[in-house]
Write a protein that holds these residues in place. Structure first.
Motif, mmCIF file in Angstrom:
data_model
loop_
_atom_site.group_PDB
_atom_site.id
_atom_site.type_symbol
_atom_site.label_atom_id
_atom_site.label_comp_id
_atom_site.label_asym_id
_atom_site.label_seq_id
_atom_site.Cartn_x
_atom_site.Cartn_y
_atom_site.Cartn_z
ATOM 1 N N SER A 15 -13.677 -84.976 64.047
ATOM 2 C CA SER A 15 -14.230 -85.160 65.529
ATOM 3 C C SER A 15 -12.622 -85.234 66.442
ATOM 4 C CB SER A 15 -14.950 -86.178 66.273
ATOM 5 O OG SER A 15 -14.994 -86.554 66.938
ATOM 6 N N PHE A 16 -11.524 -85.866 65.769
ATOM 7 C CA PHE A 16 -10.305 -86.255 66.411
ATOM 8 C C PHE A 16 -8.943 -85.240 66.485
ATOM 9 C CE2 PHE A 16 -6.060 -88.014 65.681
ATOM 10 C CZ PHE A 16 -5.891 -88.367 67.432
ATOM 11 N N SER A 17 -9.535 -84.724 64.898
ATOM 12 C CA SER A 17 -8.951 -83.372 64.981
ATOM 13 C C SER A 17 -8.942 -82.132 65.885
ATOM 14 C CB SER A 17 -9.535 -83.319 63.562
ATOM 15 O OG SER A 17 -8.894 -81.658 63.179
ATOM 16 N N VAL A 90 -8.876 -96.217 60.611
ATOM 17 C CA VAL A 90 -10.748 -96.137 60.816
ATOM 18 C C VAL A 90 -10.927 -94.576 60.898
ATOM 19 C CG1 VAL A 90 -11.326 -95.709 62.799
ATOM 20 C CG2 VAL A 90 -10.330 -97.735 62.798
ATOM 21 N N MET A 91 -10.801 -93.063 60.420
ATOM 22 C CA MET A 91 -10.538 -92.226 60.446
ATOM 23 C C MET A 91 -9.969 -91.900 58.808
ATOM 24 S SD MET A 91 -8.511 -90.410 63.261
ATOM 25 C CE MET A 91 -7.240 -91.139 63.951
ATOM 26 N N GLY A 92 -9.937 -92.660 57.963
ATOM 27 C CA GLY A 92 -9.667 -92.438 56.539
ATOM 28 C C GLY A 92 -9.007 -91.330 56.259
ATOM 29 N N PHE A 182 -13.326 -94.023 70.632
ATOM 30 C CA PHE A 182 -11.803 -94.826 69.852
ATOM 31 C C PHE A 182 -10.799 -92.940 69.897
ATOM 32 C CE2 PHE A 182 -10.348 -93.518 65.440
ATOM 33 C CZ PHE A 182 -9.097 -95.073 66.061
ATOM 34 N N VAL A 183 -11.765 -92.575 69.400
ATOM 35 C CA VAL A 183 -11.294 -90.609 69.751
ATOM 36 C C VAL A 183 -10.387 -90.631 71.119
ATOM 37 C CG1 VAL A 183 -11.824 -89.109 69.432
ATOM 38 C CG2 VAL A 183 -12.725 -89.762 67.621
ATOM 39 N N LYS A 184 -11.408 -90.791 72.042
ATOM 40 C CA LYS A 184 -10.680 -91.239 73.323
ATOM 41 C C LYS A 184 -9.331 -91.665 73.226
ATOM 42 C CE LYS A 184 -12.236 -91.639 78.176
ATOM 43 N NZ LYS A 184 -12.050 -92.441 78.235
#
Ligand code: OOG
Ligand code: NI
Length: 468
Positions: A15-17, A90-92, A182-184
């Motif tokens: 989702s972050f990517s 947190v994002m592995g 977190f992503v935002k």
């Protein structure tokens, strides 16, 4: 707290990517153009090569390609680097490899945060090449101190971002709403700021010391400086870029065109000159410009063993003794010819690469192979299993970076006139102290993947052999 309701680190990373890609497309429209071009070339390449499509399907890696990309950021202090390690966890994503760029005239050293292990890589292999500025390489003590103070004074993470990282660490994960937030919040860390946090005068002095020092020190945060989609045919994309209004750098970094791709080939388009403003002594905003952000594409090949890597390094050095690529591209043809010639010494079929121990491979049992005909001895010997057709092998993709290529990419963006030189001074120990953990050894990681696949093959055939 119920661990079952935590969002998987792989999902947060994916989702972050996606969020990063969408932000960068808005900030740098040429990146969007590049994405469409890469998607088109990848579709054509797959249509023209059923064998490649089959291999990607067999290894369950076809789907990840359209989503695949890496980004790059540069931070200024050990504290920023250490916090990034916690953010990426947190994002592995974990630090793999150490890259010393000082030998290439760039005052940073780096690692790549990325997922490790087959399952995580298949879901989303997003990586971020992360560099830490080396203030110790600024010769002018007064300027070094000004840069240090400026960096000390900034906080690149929002309070919310920090508290979510702490929460994820304390709980062992994040639930849906927190993961979205977190992503935002983390995305905001990497956005572009067109108002510099230093005066025009300090910017110029930093810039004179090294363009990259100005890029790291002068802004509120570590803006993402490029995002790189993965193509299955980099030569085709390179040739088509001008027709899409993008002018690529003159030569592709890394190995030459080959039937069996090895390591990593990359090319980029030059950084944009962007308008930014600086505060003057009267506290008013003055308009100036800064070049930092660019676009890049890459094609990934097989991960090489230390033996294969030594051969690669030797052949690259040999070719560069014949012709060194000029930054203005004037000797591009001669360079490509010298490179191609030198690499004739690197075997170009999968079986020879494998047999000579130059690359890492993943072995899988052939499901249609009749198991009953195997002796106990055959099942213990992976070569026998391959020769019998009981096991297939596929190249393990190189997931990391190449310092010489990275230097070429840096250089093409620094402009042809930047001739600052630093003495090579790798300091992995300091980097790891600043990071707060050792970086993972990439060779050990690939070796582990290969060994595990061999073990799975043995296990697959073992019970049958014992019974017969
Ligand atoms: C990073 C350059 C390295 C790559 O693909 O090798 C890199 C930077 O410019 O900050 O991204
Ligand atoms: Ni890159």
């Amino acid at each position: 707290m119920n661990a079952a309701t935590f969002i998987s680190t792989d999902v947060i990373r994916a989702s972050f990517s996606a969020a990063m890609s969408s932000m960068y497309r808005t900030e740098v429209p040429a990146y969007g153009t590049l994405l469409s071009l890469v998607a088109k070339v990848n579709a054509q390449t797959l249509a023209a090569s059923p064998e490649l499509r089959h291999r990607l399907e067999q290894t369950d890696t076809l789907d990840r390609i359209s989503e695949e990309r890496h980004g790059a950021i540069r931070v200024g202090t050990p504290a920023e680097l250490a916090m990034l390690r916690r953010v990426f966890a947190v994002m592995g994503m974990y630090p793999v490899g150490y890259y010393d760029l000082s030998e290439a005239g760039v005052p940073v050293h780096s690692t790549a945060f990325r997922p490790v292990g087959d399952a995580a890589l298949k879901i989303n292999p997003f990586r971020v090449f992360t560099s830490l500025l080396r203030l110790d390489l600024i010769a002018d003590a007064e300027l070094r101190e000004e840069a240090r103070k400026t960096l000390q004074a900034r906080q690149i993470f929002s309070p919310k971002a920090i508290s979510l990282v702490e929460k994820a660490e304390a709980q062992g994960g994040l639930e849906l709403d927190d993961a979205a937030l977190f992503v935002k919040e983390i995305l905001a860390t990497f956005r572009w700021h067109d108002q510099a946090s230093v005066s025009g005068d300090l910017y110029r002095r930093l810039h004179d010391a090294h363009r990259l020092i100005a890029d790291v020190v002068s802004f509120k945060g570590p803006h993402i400086n490029h995002l790189t989609p993965r193509t299955l045919d980099i030569d085709a994309v390179q040739d088509l870029m001008p027709a899409y209004g993008i002018s690529p750098k003159a030569v592709i970094e890394g190995p030459p065109t080959r039937a069996c791709p090895i390591l990593l080939r990359q090319t980029s388009f030059k950084a944009l000159e962007e308008s930014v403003s600086f505060r003057n002594a009267q506290g008013e905003w003055e308009t100036g410009s800064h070049t930092a952000r660019f676009g890049e594409i890459e094609q990934r090949g097989v991960a090489l063993t230390p033996k294969g890597r030594a051969l690669y390094d030797r052949l690259l050095t040999e070719s560069r003794k014949v012709v060194r690529p000029a930054p203005d591209g004037s000797n591009a043809d001669a360079y490509i010819a010298a490179l191609t010639d030198a690499f004739k010494a690197f075997p170009d079929d999968w079986d020879r690469i494998r047999k000579q121990g130059l690359g890492y491979f993943r072995y899988t049992p052939v499901p249609t192979f009749p198991q009953s005909g195997l002796s106990a001895r055959d099942t213990c010997d992976i070569e026998a299993l391959v020769a019998l057709g009981a096991v297939r092998f596929d190249p393990i993709v190189y997931e990391d970076f190449l310092p010489v290529s990275a230097a070429g990419i840096f250089q093409s963006n620094l402009g042809d006139d930047d001739s600052q030189k630093f003495t090579a001074s790798p300091s992995q120990r300091e980097f790891e102290t600043d990071l707060g953990t050792p970086v993972l050894d990439e060779f050990a990681h690939y070796e582990g993947l290969q060994k595990a696949s061999i073990e799975r093959c043995r296990q697959h055939f073992k019970p049958v052999a014992l019974a017969s």
